[in-house]
Motif scaffolding. Sequence first.
Motif, short mmCIF file in Angstrom:
data_model
loop_
_atom_site.label_atom_id
_atom_site.label_comp_id
_atom_site.label_asym_id
_atom_site.label_seq_id
_atom_site.Cartn_x
_atom_site.Cartn_y
_atom_site.Cartn_z
N GLN A 1 0.88 -1.20 0.04
CA GLN A 1 -0.17 -0.08 0.07
C GLN A 1 0.73 1.55 -0.12
N TYR A 2 2.20 1.09 0.59
CA TYR A 2 2.98 2.29 0.41
C TYR A 2 3.27 2.74 -0.91
N LEU A 3 3.80 1.73 -1.82
CA LEU A 3 3.93 1.94 -3.18
C LEU A 3 2.85 2.43 -3.86
N LYS A 4 1.68 1.61 -3.52
CA LYS A 4 0.54 2.28 -4.48
C LYS A 4 0.29 3.76 -4.25
N ALA A 5 0.35 4.02 -2.89
CA ALA A 5 -0.02 5.54 -2.45
C ALA A 5 1.22 6.36 -3.13
N PHE A 6 2.38 5.92 -3.15
CA PHE A 6 3.59 6.72 -3.94
C PHE A 6 3.06 6.85 -5.28
N GLU A 7 2.73 5.86 -6.15
CA GLU A 7 2.28 5.88 -7.33
C GLU A 7 1.15 6.79 -7.72
N ALA A 8 0.08 7.03 -6.83
CA ALA A 8 -0.80 7.72 -6.98
C ALA A 8 -0.58 9.16 -6.70
N ILE A 9 0.37 9.38 -5.70
CA ILE A 9 0.74 10.96 -5.60
C ILE A 9 1.68 11.23 -6.69
N ARG A 10 2.49 10.34 -7.30
CA ARG A 10 3.40 11.00 -8.19
C ARG A 10 2.60 10.96 -9.66
N SER A 11 1.48 10.39 -9.95
CA SER A 11 0.62 10.52 -10.92
C SER A 11 -0.36 11.59 -11.10
N ASP A 12 -0.40 12.28 -9.88
CA ASP A 12 -1.45 13.30 -9.64
C ASP A 12 -0.67 14.54 -9.64
N PRO A 13 -0.92 15.50 -10.82
CA PRO A 13 -0.09 16.80 -10.85
C PRO A 13 -0.47 17.79 -9.80
N ASN A 14 -1.28 17.76 -9.10
CA ASN A 14 -1.66 18.30 -7.96
C ASN A 14 -1.11 17.70 -6.51
N ASN A 15 -0.49 16.83 -6.63
CA ASN A 15 0.30 16.20 -5.40
C ASN A 15 1.94 16.05 -5.67
N GLU A 16 2.55 16.41 -4.37
CA GLU A 16 4.12 16.24 -4.54
C GLU A 16 4.44 15.79 -3.17
N LEU A 17 5.20 14.48 -3.30
CA LEU A 17 5.85 14.15 -2.16
C LEU A 17 7.33 14.55 -2.27
N ILE A 18 7.76 15.57 -1.28
CA ILE A 18 9.00 16.18 -1.52
C ILE A 18 10.07 15.61 -0.56
N VAL A 19 11.16 15.53 -0.76
CA VAL A 19 12.13 15.04 0.26
C VAL A 19 13.44 15.99 0.38
N ALA A 20 13.81 16.33 1.56
CA ALA A 20 14.93 17.19 1.45
C ALA A 20 16.30 16.25 1.86
#
Length: 153
Positions: free
Chosen positions: A41-60
């Motif tokens: 479910q973590y990788l599925k959530a990541f893919e959903a975030i990455r494929s949505d132009p209005n969501n960004e998962l940002i790392v420092a």
Amino acid sequence: MDNNMLFREAEETDVDEVVKMLANDPLGKTRENYIHPLPDQYLKAFEAIRSDPNNELIVAVWENQIIGVLQITFTPYITHQGGWRATIEGVRTSEYVRGKGVGTNMITWAIERAKTRNCHLVQLTTDKTRKDALRFYEKLGFQATHEGLKLKL
């Protein structure tokens, strides 16, 4: 921390470290399942975030190490004359860099990112038990103007 900190969108190979940070606090320990291999479910959530132009998962990143994470979501609203808002969630820093300005740099970066997306407002929530986090956000200019409610499903 020096000025060599980099902010970028997370990659699939970063998900393990992101979940590790999310799980490394009192509330995260009760919500996250940091095991190897990570649950799907973590990788599925990541893919959903990455494929949505209005969501960004940002790392420092500092010295090739992920030291912080946040998610920023851009939402159009009919209120405020059809304005856009940015919502910051899931803010965490690595344990060994806490108190060194990483969180401040991350939130400052997210605010600037919201400006580039023409947002009129940046909002976030923090759990009421996170007193230090509340003080941190207030020092950055955030104000508790609303009472938030949640319904767990």
